[in-house]
Structure formats: C-alpha cells, structure tokens
Design a protein around this motif. Structure first.
Motif, PDB file in Angstrom:
ATOM      1  N   TYR A  48       2.377  -1.412 -15.688  1.00  0.00           N
ATOM      2  CA  TYR A  48       3.241  -2.586 -15.571  1.00  0.00           C
ATOM      3  C   TYR A  48       3.542  -2.905 -14.113  1.00  0.00           C
ATOM      4  N   THR A  49       3.652  -1.887 -13.282  1.00  0.00           N
ATOM      5  CA  THR A  49       3.858  -2.120 -11.852  1.00  0.00           C
ATOM      6  C   THR A  49       2.651  -2.836 -11.256  1.00  0.00           C
ATOM      7  N   PHE A  50       1.444  -2.375 -11.589  1.00  0.00           N
ATOM      8  CA  PHE A  50       0.243  -3.052 -11.104  1.00  0.00           C
ATOM      9  C   PHE A  50       0.177  -4.492 -11.612  1.00  0.00           C
ATOM     10  N   TYR A  51       0.569  -4.685 -12.855  1.00  0.00           N
ATOM     11  CA  TYR A  51       0.535  -6.029 -13.421  1.00  0.00           C
ATOM     12  C   TYR A  51       1.513  -6.959 -12.701  1.00  0.00           C
ATOM     13  N   ILE A  52       2.725  -6.470 -12.438  1.00  0.00           N
ATOM     14  CA  ILE A  52       3.724  -7.287 -11.738  1.00  0.00           C
ATOM     15  C   ILE A  52       3.264  -7.592 -10.317  1.00  0.00           C
ATOM     16  N   VAL A  53       2.712  -6.605  -9.624  1.00  0.00           N
ATOM     17  CA  VAL A  53       2.194  -6.829  -8.270  1.00  0.00           C
ATOM     18  C   VAL A  53       1.069  -7.851  -8.308  1.00  0.00           C
ATOM     19  N   GLN A  54       0.237  -7.751  -9.322  1.00  0.00           N
ATOM     20  CA  GLN A  54      -0.863  -8.704  -9.458  1.00  0.00           C
ATOM     21  C   GLN A  54      -0.327 -10.118  -9.679  1.00  0.00           C
ATOM     22  N   GLN A  55       0.695 -10.262 -10.492  1.00  0.00           N
ATOM     23  CA  GLN A  55       1.242 -11.581 -10.770  1.00  0.00           C
ATOM     24  C   GLN A  55       1.944 -12.180  -9.549  1.00  0.00           C
ATOM     25  N   VAL A  56       2.644 -11.310  -8.793  1.00  0.00           N
ATOM     26  CA  VAL A  56       3.373 -11.794  -7.622  1.00  0.00           C
ATOM     27  C   VAL A  56       2.426 -12.134  -6.479  1.00  0.00           C
ATOM     28  N   SER A  57       1.461 -11.254  -6.224  1.00  0.00           N
ATOM     29  CA  SER A  57       0.577 -11.460  -5.073  1.00  0.00           C
ATOM     30  C   SER A  57      -0.585 -12.393  -5.377  1.00  0.00           C
ATOM     31  N   GLY A  58      -0.944 -12.515  -6.630  1.00  0.00           N
ATOM     32  CA  GLY A  58      -2.069 -13.370  -6.977  1.00  0.00           C
ATOM     33  C   GLY A  58      -3.409 -12.687  -6.816  1.00  0.00           C
TER      34      GLY A  58
END
Length: 122
Positions: A48-58
């Motif tokens: 979930y941390t990787f997913y959130i970072v992916q969503q925020v950073s693009g």
C-alpha cells in the motif's frame, strides 16, 4: 521489538528458576510471535505504501497495482509455517504427518537398547 526485548530480559533474569529446555522453548515462542507480528506489517504496509507513492508521484510499476491483493494473503500462509518452524511439538507432529503421507515408517522417539556382553574365559 521493545516488548520482545523485555520478555527475553525477563527470561534471562529467571535463569535459575527455569530449566534450560523451558528457556529455549520460551525464546523460540517469543521469536515465533515476533515473526508473526512483523510479517503482516511487511505484507500489508509495503504494497500500500508503494501504491500511494505511485499515485502521488505518478511514477511506478504496474506490478504494484496487481501485487496488493496477493501479498495480503501471504501473511495467512506464512503464519502456520512460522509455527511449524519455531515450536517443537508442532515440528514433531508435522514430521510425523509428512512421514506418514510419504510412506516412511519412522518410529518417533524410539529407543535403541544395546547389550554389553562380556565373555569370561573358563
């Protein structure tokens, strides 16, 4: 981890009251509980941390989107394995069940007696 350290310190403080076997089993039990506590944190928080970072950073990987759901189940798979590895009675039972499934005729806790014969000269 702080609780684990306190428990191990308490076991070491009771060194004279507990047998060495009980101390070893208690340490193994604490180690098993530590693993069982850390595994869900790894398998739930990390994806979930990787997913959130992916969503925020693009920027990210497609695999992170698809690994969220399978990684959630790994904790449930590894918990029983952790119990089998660290706790002796469960190890013995698992070895017995596996040997019966494979077809080995292993006799658990068998004792072999030897006879010391002394010959006397007549």
């Amino acid at each position: 981890m702080a609780w684990r350290h306190k428990i191990v310190r308490e076991i070491n403080a009771q060194r004279m009251a507990l047998s060495s076997r009980t101390q070893l089993q208690t340490r193994n039990f604490v180690q098993c509980l530590t693993w069982q506590t850390c595994l869900p944190l790894f398998f739930y928080v990390t994806p979930y941390t990787f997913y959130i970072v992916q969503q925020v950073s693009g920027y990210g990987f497609v695999a992170t989107e698809y690994l969220i759901f399978p990684l959630n189940t790994f904790s449930a798979v590894l918990d029983p394995i952790c119990m089998l590895v660290f706790i002796k009675p469960y190890q013995r039972a698992a070895k017995l069940i596996v040997s019966e499934l494979i077809g080995l005729n292993a006799i658990p806790n068998s004792t072999v007696a030897t006879i010391n014969s002394q010959t006397s000269q007549m």
